[in-house]
Enzyme design. Structure first.
Site, mmCIF file in Angstrom:
data_model
loop_
_atom_site.group_PDB
_atom_site.id
_atom_site.type_symbol
_atom_site.label_atom_id
_atom_site.label_comp_id
_atom_site.label_asym_id
_atom_site.label_seq_id
_atom_site.Cartn_x
_atom_site.Cartn_y
_atom_site.Cartn_z
ATOM 1 N N LYS A 96 0.829 -1.214 0.000
ATOM 2 C CA LYS A 96 0.000 0.000 0.000
ATOM 3 C C LYS A 96 0.858 1.257 0.000
ATOM 4 O O LYS A 96 0.675 2.154 -0.833
ATOM 5 C CB LYS A 96 -0.930 0.011 1.213
ATOM 6 C CG LYS A 96 -1.883 1.213 1.226
ATOM 7 C CD LYS A 96 -2.558 1.394 2.573
ATOM 8 C CE LYS A 96 -1.624 2.031 3.584
ATOM 9 N NZ LYS A 96 -2.306 2.379 4.850
ATOM 10 N N ASP A 115 -6.045 -0.187 1.217
ATOM 11 C CA ASP A 115 -6.037 -0.239 2.676
ATOM 12 C C ASP A 115 -7.343 -0.876 3.136
ATOM 13 O O ASP A 115 -8.079 -1.444 2.330
ATOM 14 C CB ASP A 115 -5.855 1.171 3.266
ATOM 15 C CG ASP A 115 -7.037 2.074 2.984
ATOM 16 O OD1 ASP A 115 -7.960 1.664 2.245
ATOM 17 O OD2 ASP A 115 -7.060 3.208 3.504
ATOM 18 N N CYS A 176 -19.273 4.669 4.556
ATOM 19 C CA CYS A 176 -19.276 3.200 4.510
ATOM 20 C C CYS A 176 -18.353 2.660 5.592
ATOM 21 O O CYS A 176 -17.353 2.016 5.325
ATOM 22 C CB CYS A 176 -18.844 2.720 3.120
ATOM 23 S SG CYS A 176 -19.203 0.975 2.820
ATOM 24 N N CYS A 186 -25.777 7.383 1.817
ATOM 25 C CA CYS A 186 -24.858 7.065 0.725
ATOM 26 C C CYS A 186 -25.499 7.362 -0.628
ATOM 27 O O CYS A 186 -26.623 6.927 -0.907
ATOM 28 C CB CYS A 186 -24.463 5.590 0.801
ATOM 29 S SG CYS A 186 -23.327 5.090 -0.511
#
Length: 222
Positions: A96, A115, A176, A186
């Protein structure tokens, strides 16, 4: 359009995002100076540890950062390496962070930074298969961030590889979330097969984070 909706939601929420711990630590580090000379010659290990103590895994990070900084001095003329292979060889640096450095630091799009947020949202959105397979073709019980990266890169246009990380990190921090996601707020809930379904416990994300850290990958939510 999913991409535009996520961008709109990120812009709506970005002013409210607070990561006060990381921001405070980075502010202290920048004020002290982040050069190789400053870290190795002018800051003791104990002093450096105190500077980053508020963040997670601070004991391990203190040792890894100082070891990595010494490698930069010894092998790279105090510069940050510009290849994935060299970055991944630094203590505490996993895929990452290495992709982040390549994509943003060096301006070379090399891969997607995955991630816990990207990992979780990709699963919830159904962007990755429900089962991950080993190189030998046998199914595994759990999917790794690298599984998710490879899968996303197989269909997501390369020009989206850099932006998807901050896009989904912001979405994952604010909307989320691991526990009790705000599906009603959302903007893409109509496109999400997991919308309004029971969320996985937050502990699962924390355990996954810790597992990534122990595996030498990078930690989280920056």
């Amino acid at each position: 359009d999913l991409h535009l909706s996520l961008r709109r939601q990120r812009q709506m929420c970005i002013r409210d995002r607070k990561d006060t711990v990381n921001a405070a630590v980075m502010g202290a580090l920048k004020a002290r100076g982040l050069s190789v000379k400053r870290i190795l010659d002018e800051t003791s290990e104990d002093e450096f540890h105190e500077l980053i103590k508020p963040v997670g895994f601070h004991n391990v990070k203190t040792k890894n950062i100082r070891k990595a900084t010494q490698i930069l001095r010894d092998q790279y003329d105090e510069e940050v390496p510009s290849t994935m292979e060299a970055l991944l060889a630094l203590p505490g640096v996993g895929p990452k962070m290495a992709y982040l450095v390549m994509n943003v630091g060096w301006g070379k799009t090399s891969g997607i930074c995955v991630d816990v947020h990207v990992h979780r949202i990709a699963e919830r959105m159904g962007w990755v298969p429900p089962v991950a397979y080993s190189a030998a073709g046998t199914p595994r019980k759990t999917r790794t961030p690298e599984d998710t990266r490879v899968c996303l890169e197989s269909w997501l246009p390369e020009e989206e590889w850099v932006e998807i990380n901050p896009l989904l990190v912001g979405h994952g921090q604010l909307t989320c979330t691991p526990r009790a996601p705000k599906c009603g707020e959302c903007l893409v809930n109509a496109l999400c097969p997991s919308a309004f379904a029971a969320a996985k416990p937050e502990k699962e994300d924390r355990d996954r984070e810790r597992g990534d850290e122990r595996a030498g990958r990078d930690e989280t939510e920056t």
